[in-house]
Motif scaffolding. Structure first.
Motif, mmCIF file in Angstrom:
data_model
loop_
_atom_site.group_PDB
_atom_site.id
_atom_site.type_symbol
_atom_site.label_atom_id
_atom_site.label_comp_id
_atom_site.label_asym_id
_atom_site.label_seq_id
_atom_site.Cartn_x
_atom_site.Cartn_y
_atom_site.Cartn_z
ATOM 1 N N PRO A 40 0.697 -1.404 -0.117
ATOM 2 C CA PRO A 40 0.081 0.144 -0.260
ATOM 3 C C PRO A 40 0.675 1.155 -0.308
ATOM 4 C CG PRO A 40 -0.380 -1.897 1.707
ATOM 5 C CD PRO A 40 0.696 -2.238 1.238
ATOM 6 N N SER A 42 1.986 3.247 -2.223
ATOM 7 C CA SER A 42 3.657 2.986 -3.266
ATOM 8 C C SER A 42 3.332 3.488 -4.773
ATOM 9 C CB SER A 42 4.105 1.373 -3.151
ATOM 10 O OG SER A 42 4.321 0.963 -2.152
ATOM 11 N N THR A 44 -0.138 2.284 -6.285
ATOM 12 C CA THR A 44 -1.221 1.653 -6.607
ATOM 13 C C THR A 44 -2.434 2.262 -7.604
ATOM 14 O OG1 THR A 44 -1.398 0.427 -4.379
ATOM 15 C CG2 THR A 44 -2.677 0.011 -6.441
ATOM 16 N N ARG A 119 8.203 1.674 -3.928
ATOM 17 C CA ARG A 119 8.520 3.531 -3.172
ATOM 18 C C ARG A 119 9.395 3.719 -2.676
ATOM 19 N NH1 ARG A 119 3.455 7.697 -1.442
ATOM 20 N NH2 ARG A 119 4.519 9.231 -2.105
ATOM 21 N N VAL A 216 -2.359 10.703 -16.460
ATOM 22 C CA VAL A 216 -2.615 9.963 -15.240
ATOM 23 C C VAL A 216 -1.202 11.424 -14.290
ATOM 24 C CG1 VAL A 216 -2.238 8.280 -16.521
ATOM 25 C CG2 VAL A 216 -0.064 9.564 -16.504
ATOM 26 N N MET A 221 -5.769 13.638 -11.737
ATOM 27 C CA MET A 221 -5.981 12.683 -10.834
ATOM 28 C C MET A 221 -6.958 13.151 -9.649
ATOM 29 S SD MET A 221 -3.121 9.581 -11.349
ATOM 30 C CE MET A 221 -3.881 8.721 -10.148
HETATM 31 P P1 A3P Z 1 1.152 11.046 -0.721
HETATM 32 O O1 A3P Z 1 0.162 10.157 0.361
HETATM 33 O O2 A3P Z 1 2.951 10.775 -0.090
HETATM 34 O O3 A3P Z 1 0.796 11.764 -1.198
HETATM 35 P P2 A3P Z 1 -1.580 3.912 -2.853
HETATM 36 O O4 A3P Z 1 -2.139 4.381 -4.384
HETATM 37 O O5 A3P Z 1 -0.693 3.003 -3.760
HETATM 38 O O6 A3P Z 1 -2.314 3.817 -2.007
HETATM 39 O O7 A3P Z 1 -0.943 4.959 -3.242
HETATM 40 C C1 A3P Z 1 -0.966 6.387 -2.965
HETATM 41 C C2 A3P Z 1 0.288 7.826 -2.916
HETATM 42 O O8 A3P Z 1 0.586 7.565 -4.153
HETATM 43 C C3 A3P Z 1 -0.083 8.684 -2.282
HETATM 44 O O9 A3P Z 1 1.457 9.604 -1.990
HETATM 45 C C4 A3P Z 1 -0.663 9.784 -3.537
HETATM 46 O O10 A3P Z 1 -1.181 10.937 -3.377
HETATM 47 C C5 A3P Z 1 0.227 9.430 -4.498
HETATM 48 N N1 A3P Z 1 -0.291 9.460 -6.220
HETATM 49 C C6 A3P Z 1 -1.820 9.744 -6.156
HETATM 50 N N2 A3P Z 1 -1.709 8.968 -7.945
HETATM 51 C C7 A3P Z 1 -0.142 10.475 -7.765
HETATM 52 C C8 A3P Z 1 0.423 11.160 -9.029
HETATM 53 N N3 A3P Z 1 -0.568 10.472 -10.677
HETATM 54 N N4 A3P Z 1 0.963 11.120 -9.231
HETATM 55 C C9 A3P Z 1 1.913 11.368 -8.503
HETATM 56 N N5 A3P Z 1 1.606 10.627 -6.877
HETATM 57 C C10 A3P Z 1 0.620 10.046 -6.794
#
Ligand code: A3P
Length: 285
Positions: A40, A42, A44, A119, A216, A221
């Motif tokens: 989680p 990282s 996803t 990550r 993306v 997003m």
């Molecule tokens: P942060 O809490 O550091 O902002 P997962 O999807 O594995 O749960 O990971 C969530 C993390 O990925 C969050 O990190 C979120 O902001 C980041 N994330 C999701 N989409 C992203 C994007 N397009 N670019 C950069 N980070 C992204």
């Protein structure tokens, strides 16, 4: 843990033992399947969006009209068996946070592909800490220090980051396994997209790649209700306490860790990852 189910010594949210058993023992993997596997926090959700947009050649309609959990569903959550039956007219993409040992048995002798995204673990810990404040299925973290202790000992839903990465990296070098990092996506998104396209056997022209890149991005997003988890019911996620799309940067750990916490983390990292046999990108910082 408020609402996690115990399975073989691990805790998993939003599921039942029956659903976990289905994912492990019954789900029949197809050679054409693509799995987005992560510990989680990282990347996803980012990879879900990337796979969706690559699949639709950059056309954002699917990403804007269907929640990410229906486009690239998690295999270990409640109701997967039913969801799978509905995916019949397209390639199947799945997400999973399962540790390697609980992943679908039928994957082992298949040609299905796994993209494993990892990550920097200090950033994972920070992101997981903030996520635990908004996700009501997880224990509310009293403070960062206590949370970090649980992270380092693996006393969290889905278990230990170290064991997760080590377990999955046993597949490194196999043709159907791609190791990717959140930091790679940040540094060279276009290059990463091309690598992913080659891996899953999908050709995109430069204009389609431009469209994927745009859709993306963190900003797109964050504003997309089908990607930012704002559709999750309030009884599960309390978005008054924070956002799922929080910062989306690398190195935020530096704003959270004390020097002592960081040094202790490095020590644990060295001990736990000593026998991994693969050089990881975050060993020096
Ligand atoms: P942060 O809490 O550091 O902002 P997962 O999807 O594995 O749960 O990971 C969530 C993390 O990925 C969050 O990190 C979120 O902001 C980041 N994330 C999701 N989409 C992203 C994007 N397009 N670019 C950069 N980070 C992204």
């Amino acid at each position: 843990m408020t609402e996690c189910v115990e399975y073989k010594g691990y805790r998993f949210p939003a599921t039942t033992v029956k659903d976990l058993e289905f994912a492990e023992n019954e789900l029949q993997v197809l050679d054409d399947d693509v799995f987005n596997v992560t510990y989680p926090k990282s990347g996803t959700t980012w990879m879900i969006e990337i796979l969706s947009l690559i699949h639709s050649n950059g056309d954002p309609t699917w990403s804007q009209e269907v929640p990410n959990w229906d486009r690239v569903p998690w295999i270990e959550v409640q109701g997967t068996e039913e969801k799978l039956k509905k995916i019949q007219d397209r390639r199947r993409y799945f997400s999973s946070h399962l540790p390697r040992q609980f992943f679908c048995k039928s994957f082992t002798n298949s040609k299905a592909k796994v993209i494993y995204t990892a990550r920097h673990p200090k950033d994972v810990a920070v992101s997981f800490y903030h996520f635990s404040k908004i996700n009501k299925l997880f224990e509310y973290p009293e403070n960062f220090d206590l949370f970090l202790k649980n992270f380092l000992s693996g006393n969290l839903p889905y278990g230990s980051w170290f064991d997760h990465v080590k377990g999955w990296l046993e597949l490194a070098g196999k043709d159907n396994f791609l190791f990717n990092t959140y930091e790679d996506l940040q540094k060279d998104l276009r290059g990463s997209l091309k690598r992913i396209c080659t891996f899953i056997g999908k050709e995109l022209d430069e204009a389609a790649l431009d469209a994927v890149m745009e859709n993306v991005s963190f900003k797109t997003m964050k504003d997309n209700r089908m990607a930012n988890f704002s559709l999750v019911p309030e009884r599960i996620m309390d978005l008054t306490k924070g956002q799922f799309m929080r910062k989306g940067i690398s190195g935020d750990w530096k704003n959270h860790f004390t020097v002592a916490q960081s040094e202790y983390f490095d020590k644990v990292f060295k001990e736990k990852m000593a026998d991994i046999g693969v050089k990881l990108p975050w060993e020096e910082n």
